[in-house]
Design a protein around this motif. Structure first.
Motif, PDB file in Angstrom:
ATOM      1  N   SER A 150      43.548  71.239  33.553  1.00  0.00           N
ATOM      2  CA  SER A 150      43.528  69.929  34.191  1.00  0.00           C
ATOM      3  C   SER A 150      42.708  70.026  35.468  1.00  0.00           C
ATOM      4  O   SER A 150      42.191  71.099  35.826  1.00  0.00           O
ATOM      5  N   SER A 151      42.640  68.930  36.193  1.00  0.00           N
ATOM      6  CA  SER A 151      41.908  68.917  37.457  1.00  0.00           C
ATOM      7  C   SER A 151      42.572  69.790  38.502  1.00  0.00           C
ATOM      8  O   SER A 151      41.967  70.078  39.545  1.00  0.00           O
ATOM      9  N   THR A 157      37.457  73.053  36.193  1.00  0.00           N
ATOM     10  CA  THR A 157      38.015  71.903  35.467  1.00  0.00           C
ATOM     11  C   THR A 157      38.440  70.777  36.422  1.00  0.00           C
ATOM     12  O   THR A 157      39.157  69.869  36.020  1.00  0.00           O
ATOM     13  N   LEU A 160      38.189  67.017  35.381  1.00  0.00           N
ATOM     14  CA  LEU A 160      38.907  66.473  34.232  1.00  0.00           C
ATOM     15  C   LEU A 160      39.780  65.295  34.657  1.00  0.00           C
ATOM     16  O   LEU A 160      40.415  65.327  35.714  1.00  0.00           O
TER      17      LEU A 160
END
Length: 268
Positions: A150-151, A157, A160
């Protein structure tokens, strides 16, 4: 004695659940976004109103992560942390790059942090930090099955907009301190899952077995406890075990603890 397990529970101030308990049940650790490790002496009785906490600061360079990995090394008597996890939902820090740290208990409720594999090392070239994966260790090797990116899991990432299930089985060899990633399609067709538990049972088989319990493969599908996935790390084989009796309903984000009984069974 330095390097031996203390008769204390060592834990970080946390909004999370217990992630690992040492094999002799004298040491329990929780890893979250706290900047220190707290310890409770389990050799003494205590109440909520009388408990005494001892604090050990974490190095500022160490990853400050929620739901972080905690893997016990039986030979060297230390814990590994920093590979999995995410930044807290209660603030918005930038996710740190992958790095591996160790925490060595000193026998008094404190201990020493050390960087084992720094950020930017070649060991991380083909790896991505995940969170909420199934993970466990047997004292020599640690495993992470599936999980989410995820972020909040890594700089790579950070853009995201949603959580993404990641396939595969990550293995960390504590003797060589090397990581390998392999397929988990024998676990399920996609080799994915999250928010369940992997639990090591040392008394099953000659080398112990890993049980994969619960969790989910999407927001709409939770794995049933009717069928338990079993992983034999010695042979790298997956098995399925049908459960009988009063089987729990499928669930996620739960706690697991286990102990050998005097009847030759393993109670969870």
């Amino acid at each position: 004695m330095a390097g031996s397990l203390p008769s204390a529970a060592v834990l970080a101030s946390s909004i999370s659940t217990v992630r690992l308990t040492s094999p002799n049940a004298k040491l329990a650790l929780i890893e979250d976004t706290a900047s220190s490790i707290l310890s409770i002496d389990l050799s003494q009785d205590w109440l909520n109103s009388t408990v005494v906490l001892q604090s050990t600061d974490k190095p500022p360079e160490a990853p400050q992560l929620s739901l972080s990995s905690l893997w016990w090394d039986e030979r060297d008597k230390l814990f590994y942390s920093g590979v999995t996890g995410r930044t807290s939902f209660f603030d918005s820090p930038e996710p740190p790059p992958l790095s591996l740290w160790s925490f060595e208990p000193d026998g008094t409720g404190s201990g020493t942090w050390a960087e084992v594999i720094p950020a930017g090392d070649a060991a991380w070239e083909n790896l991505t930090r995940t969170t909420d994966g199934y993970q466990a260790s047997n004292g020599n090797t640690a495993f992470v099955l599936g999980g989410l990116t995820s972020s909040r899991t890594s700089p790579e990432t950070e853009e995201l907009s949603e959580e993404i299930l990641q396939p595969g089985l990550l293995q960390f060899d504590m003797r060589t301190r090397r990581f390998t990633n392999s397929s988990a399609t024998d676990f399920n067709a996609n080799g994915t899952g999250a928010q369940g538990h992997m639990h090591f049972v040392p008394s099953f088989g000659p080398n112990g077995l890993f049980l994969v319990l619960g969790g989910e493969n999407s927001s709409d599908y939770k794995y049933s406890f009717d069928n338990i996935s079993v992983y034999d790390a010695a042979t790298k084989q997956w098995y399925n075990q049908t459960a009988t009796g009063n089987v729990p309903r499928g669930r996620r984000e739960f706690c697991v603890a286990g102990v050998n009984s005097t009847e030759g069974t393993y109670e969870m």
